[in-house]
Design a protein around this motif. Structure first.
Motif, PDB file in Angstrom:
ATOM      1  N   LEU A  66       0.819  -1.205   0.000  1.00 52.52           N
ATOM      2  CA  LEU A  66       0.000   0.000   0.000  1.00 52.52           C
ATOM      3  C   LEU A  66       0.859   1.265   0.000  1.00 52.52           C
ATOM      4  O   LEU A  66       0.524   2.252  -0.655  1.00 52.52           O
ATOM      5  CB  LEU A  66      -0.929   0.002   1.224  1.00 52.52           C
ATOM      6  N   ILE A  67       1.952   1.240   0.748  1.00 50.91           N
ATOM      7  CA  ILE A  67       2.819   2.418   0.767  1.00 50.91           C
ATOM      8  C   ILE A  67       3.559   2.556  -0.557  1.00 50.91           C
ATOM      9  O   ILE A  67       3.766   3.664  -1.059  1.00 50.91           O
ATOM     10  CB  ILE A  67       3.790   2.364   1.960  1.00 50.91           C
ATOM     11  N   ASP A  68       3.961   1.428  -1.159  1.00 47.08           N
ATOM     12  CA  ASP A  68       4.547   1.482  -2.502  1.00 47.08           C
ATOM     13  C   ASP A  68       3.619   2.249  -3.434  1.00 47.08           C
ATOM     14  O   ASP A  68       4.040   3.153  -4.170  1.00 47.08           O
ATOM     15  CB  ASP A  68       4.751   0.079  -3.071  1.00 47.08           C
ATOM     16  N   ALA A  69       2.338   1.872  -3.416  1.00 45.27           N
ATOM     17  CA  ALA A  69       1.362   2.495  -4.306  1.00 45.27           C
ATOM     18  C   ALA A  69       1.206   3.978  -4.013  1.00 45.27           C
ATOM     19  O   ALA A  69       1.108   4.802  -4.935  1.00 45.27           O
ATOM     20  CB  ALA A  69       0.016   1.782  -4.182  1.00 45.27           C
ATOM     21  N   ALA A  70       1.202   4.346  -2.727  1.00 49.61           N
ATOM     22  CA  ALA A  70       1.036   5.748  -2.355  1.00 49.61           C
ATOM     23  C   ALA A  70       2.249   6.574  -2.786  1.00 49.61           C
ATOM     24  O   ALA A  70       2.105   7.681  -3.319  1.00 49.61           O
ATOM     25  CB  ALA A  70       0.824   5.863  -0.845  1.00 49.61           C
ATOM     26  N   VAL A  71       3.447   6.047  -2.552  1.00 47.29           N
ATOM     27  CA  VAL A  71       4.672   6.748  -2.948  1.00 47.29           C
ATOM     28  C   VAL A  71       4.717   6.935  -4.459  1.00 47.29           C
ATOM     29  O   VAL A  71       5.006   8.020  -4.967  1.00 47.29           O
ATOM     30  CB  VAL A  71       5.919   5.977  -2.461  1.00 47.29           C
ATOM     31  N   ASN A  72       4.408   5.883  -5.195  1.00 49.36           N
ATOM     32  CA  ASN A  72       4.465   5.947  -6.657  1.00 49.36           C
ATOM     33  C   ASN A  72       3.434   6.924  -7.224  1.00 49.36           C
ATOM     34  O   ASN A  72       3.722   7.671  -8.169  1.00 49.36           O
ATOM     35  CB  ASN A  72       4.258   4.556  -7.251  1.00 49.36           C
TER      36      ASN A  72
END
Length: 315
Positions: free
Chosen positions: A260-266
């Motif tokens: 989920l954080i990967d997606a938010a950062v990207n």
């Protein structure tokens, strides 16, 4: 003899200067090391004892030491631009008689540089978000020391596609440098990266202007001498840039939040980002290259001779 060697060394130094500055765009500072004497002073970490360097005979393979530094610069990845600080990269170079070159990195890593701070920290990197778990983190970050993010560039493979001729030209790729960027913050965990060994960011730096050229001669222990067996090329003042590289998305970020954080950062930073949307700039690059004036005269032990000289300036 010296003129022809100087021209050849200058070409290599210019090329590697650009490459080294790019590779050192962001990093992490490490402990101080011993400073060699005299003209050897910038070459604190030359891998003179690496097997490939020691095996260089001075005929088919000629060993050299290279260091490149930059006081500051910037790197843009997608929508995020980071100001970089002091950088220092050191490598060994083996010039092959067929016109190719090989790069040898120090055993402890080629890069030493100041850490870079990501503007806005974690709030700027992934907030606001429409992902509830990420929103909960964002709410904890306001005015918090947990907001700070540092970024460190790490090598994920040996340099390749080195073009010696491009080193004396402008606007032509000199070398390919595969790297990844380690993002560090308590909420991101210890394995948050942009790029990886399988999918690296590949920097291909170019000269934007010709550097100023200088040359000195010195003895093996670093003492300046017109009849010295060593020479040092000094290339200063060049701006270096690359805007050709693509940037993959972040991965491994977050403590058990299943990407989920990967997606938010990207989403917030615009990653992955195609070539042409990213850039690297290094200001006032300073490059030095040291080598034997007549390596063939000490064949087949040129590499060993270079190592002895460097150690005589350090010990």
């Amino acid at each position: 003899m010296r003129f022809s060697l100087g021209a050849r060394v200058a070409t290599t130094a210019t090329a590697l200067g650009t490459a080294l500055g790019a590779f050192a765009s962001m990093g992490t500072a490490t402990a101080a090391v011993a400073v060699p004497n005299g003209e050897w002073a910038p070459f604190t970490r030359c891998p003179v004892d690496a097997p490939a360097m020691l095996a260089a005979d001075g005929l088919a393979r000629t060993p050299q030491c290279v260091v490149s530094t930059s006081p500051n610069g910037s790197i843009k990845l997608g929508k995020t631009t980071v100001t970089t600080g002091r950088t220092n990269l050191q490598i060994g170079v083996i010039q092959n008689s067929d016109g190719t070159s090989s790069v040898v990195a120090p055993a402890g890593g080629a890069l030493i540089a100041d850490s870079a701070t990501v503007p806005g920290g974690l709030l700027g990197l992934m907030c606001p978000s429409n992902i509830p778990a990420v929103t909960a983190i964002c709410e904890q970050l306001s005015n918090s020391s947990l907001n700070k993010i540092t970024a460190t560039v790490e090598s994920v493979g040996a340099p390749y596609d080195f073009n010696q001729t491009a080193g004396i030209l402008t606007d032509e790729p000199i070398v390919a440098l595969p790297v990844r960027i380690h993002l560090e913050n308590p909420f991101l965990g210890s394995k948050c990266y942009i790029g990886s060994a399988a999918k690296p960011i590949v920097l291909r730096p170019e000269n934007r202007q010709f550097p100023e050229f200088g040359m000195s001669f010195f003895r093996g222990d670093g003492t300046v001498a017109d009849d010295g067996e060593m020479s040092r090329i000094n290339l200063t003042g060049a701006t270096q840039n690359d805007s050709s590289f693509a940037v993959p998305g972040a991965s491994g970020c977050g403590l058990g939040l299943f990407g989920l954080i990967d997606a938010a950062v990207n989403a917030k930073t615009g990653l992955p980002s195609a070539a042409g949307n990213n850039s690297l700039t290094l200001n006032n690059a300073q490059t030095h290259l040291a080598g034997l004036n007549a390596p063939g005269t000490v064949a087949p032990d040129a590499g060993k001779h270079l190592s002895r000289n460097w150690h005589s300036a350090v010990e």
